[in-house]
Design a protein around this motif. Structure first.
Motif, short mmCIF file in Angstrom:
data_model
loop_
_atom_site.label_atom_id
_atom_site.label_comp_id
_atom_site.label_asym_id
_atom_site.label_seq_id
_atom_site.Cartn_x
_atom_site.Cartn_y
_atom_site.Cartn_z
N ALA A 124 0.84 -1.19 0.00
CA ALA A 124 0.00 0.00 0.00
C ALA A 124 0.87 1.24 0.00
CB ALA A 124 -0.91 0.00 1.22
N GLY A 125 0.40 2.29 -0.67
CA GLY A 125 1.16 3.53 -0.78
C GLY A 125 1.19 4.34 0.49
N ASP A 126 0.36 3.98 1.46
CA ASP A 126 0.34 4.69 2.74
C ASP A 126 -0.51 3.89 3.72
OD1 ASP A 126 0.81 6.59 4.66
OD2 ASP A 126 -0.11 8.25 3.58
N GLN A 127 -0.38 4.21 4.99
CA GLN A 127 -1.31 3.65 5.97
C GLN A 127 -2.63 4.40 5.86
OE1 GLN A 127 0.68 4.84 9.70
NE2 GLN A 127 -1.13 6.07 10.12
N GLY A 128 -3.68 3.84 6.47
CA GLY A 128 -4.93 4.58 6.51
C GLY A 128 -6.15 3.69 6.55
N ILE A 129 -7.29 4.35 6.73
CA ILE A 129 -8.58 3.67 6.75
C ILE A 129 -9.46 4.24 5.64
CG2 ILE A 129 -8.49 3.07 9.19
CD1 ILE A 129 -10.29 5.49 9.76
N MET A 130 -10.21 3.36 4.99
CA MET A 130 -11.08 3.77 3.89
C MET A 130 -12.47 3.17 4.12
SD MET A 130 -7.87 2.83 2.95
CE MET A 130 -6.63 4.11 3.13
N PHE A 131 -13.48 3.90 3.70
CA PHE A 131 -14.86 3.45 3.88
C PHE A 131 -15.60 3.42 2.55
CE2 PHE A 131 -13.83 5.05 8.09
CZ PHE A 131 -14.46 4.14 8.94
N GLY A 132 -16.49 2.46 2.41
CA GLY A 132 -17.44 2.40 1.31
C GLY A 132 -18.84 2.28 1.86
N TYR A 133 -19.81 2.74 1.11
CA TYR A 133 -21.18 2.80 1.63
C TYR A 133 -22.17 2.64 0.49
CZ TYR A 133 -25.25 4.77 4.15
OH TYR A 133 -26.47 4.97 4.74
#
Length: 393
Positions: A124-133
């Motif tokens: 991954a190009g960075d750490q982080g959290i992602m959301f879909g809805y």
């Protein structure tokens, strides 16, 4: 139990809003690099103010000798974006505004954590959290307030660009408050629309007369009632607009870009980032999965969170919330998701065919709820994973 009766509000901004001008330029530059090299690395930020645009960030190409050549095209790309949006103001004109290009080569330290090799998957190009809805509010499975706030501005932009409404100008904002009854949108309680216009002698009433027919055209029949409050250009004159009126910056409209506040948002913006950046690609994957869960009839409403660490190829966690609307426990959906889609950065890019110049079109009117294009644009809006998800549950 989730609330069934309430009023919820979302806002949108037009393609001529200063922040959206910057998103557009950043994504157009991204597309230009991807068109030349599908594996290009791009992290492009744009700042716009009175008579000036500044572009910076990092880019990476396998053919480093061509980097200067491609960077030389950046100014023309930015001017084309500004011209297409429609800015020909004295203090912000596509032909005369000053453009400064500060893009440079990508950090080798970042690249070593992202690039794959024979014995190591792409990280991954960075750490982080992602959301879909996704939710059953609209046929597109989008929250209705943000969906129709976008639709109003898109329709007004069409009327402006066609010459149908020659006194409208590019900068605009909309806001829709919707009353929900038994969990379904039934009535617009208020409409807020501020749009830049040509002349100082045009009043708020004059602008309402122009925009109201388009708003009524876009909104579902019966949603506007006698009780609906209208606030059109409530502050009065709005002639000075765009970056001349307010500075713009890439990535400042992340809630406009996603679900209008109806669902969580991770920490990162989308525009100007190539699809190795999970801020963008994993957010698209999460929307794709949530939409297919709802399309499969497994839930009426679904939110999915994915988390990543820089240089690590697999998601660290998958979390599903169906808001008490699901047919099955959330943990069963969580277990099914990695079986139907490879959620590594490489897997996402391949599954959704993201290594292509399809991102400039996302820069205004939302990244979600749009129809998939024949060339692969908005591939994350497909419903082709619904049967596979259901089969795993």
């Amino acid at each position: 139990m989730a609330r069934q009766n309430y009023i919820f509000t979302s806002e949108s901004v037009s393609e001529g809003h200063p922040d959206k001008v910057c998103d557009r330029i950043s994504d157009a530059i991204l597309d230009a690099f991807l068109a030349q090299e599908p594996e290009a690395r791009v992290a492009c930020e744009t700042f716009a103010t009175t008579d000036r645009v500044v572009i910076g960030g990092e880019v990476g190409l396998s053919d480093k000798a061509k980097l200067d050549e491609y960077l030389g095209r950046v100014e023309a790309i930015a001017r084309n974006c500004i011209r297409d949006i429609g800015y020909e103001q004295e203090k912000f004109h596509h032909a005369t505004c000053e453009i400064t290009n500060l893009l440079h080569a990508q950090s080798a330290h970042i690249a070593q954590g992202v690039d794959g090799s024979a014995d190591k998957d792409e990280g991954a190009g960075d750490q982080g959290i992602m959301f879909g809805y996704a939710v059953e509010d609209t046929p597109e499975l989008m929250p209705a307030p943000i969906h129709y706030a976008h639709a109003i501005l898109k329709r007004l932009a069409e009327a402006r660009k066609s010459g149908e409404e020659p006194t409208l100008r590019p900068d605009a904002k909309s806001q829709i408050s919707l009353r929900y009854e038994d969990g379904k949108p039934v009535e617009v309680t208020s409409i807020v629309l501020s749009t830049q216009h040509e002349r100082e002698d045009q009043t708020s009433d004059d602008i309402r007369a122009i925009v109201e027919p388009y708003i009524r055209e876009v909104l579902p029949q019966g949603w506007i009632t006698e009780a609906t409050e209208w606030w059109v250009n409530p502050t009065g004159i709005f002639v000075i607009g765009g970056p001349d009126g307010d500075a713009g910056l890439t990535g400042r409209k992340i809630i406009v870009d996603t679900y209008g506040g109806a669902a969580p948002h991770g920490g990162g913006a989308f525009s100007g980032k190539d699809p190795t950046k999970v801020d963008r690609s994993a957010a698209y994957a999460a929307r794709y999965l949530a939409k297919n869960v709802v399309a499969a009839g497994i839930a009426k409403r679904c939110s999915i969170q994915l988390s990543y660490a820089i240089g690590v190829s697999k998601p660290l966690s998958i979390y599903v919330d169906t808001y008490n609307t699901g047919e099955v426990p959330e943990h069963e959906i969580e277990a099914a998701i990695p079986k139907v889609m490879d959620l590594s950065p490489t897997g996402i890019r391949k599954h959704l065919s993201l290594n292509r110049p399809i991102f400039e079109r996302t820069a205004a009117y939302g990244h979600f709820g749009r129809a998939p294009d024949e060339d692969g644009g908005f591939s994350w809006e497909r419903r082709d994973l619904a049967d596979a998800i259901r089969a795993e549950i």
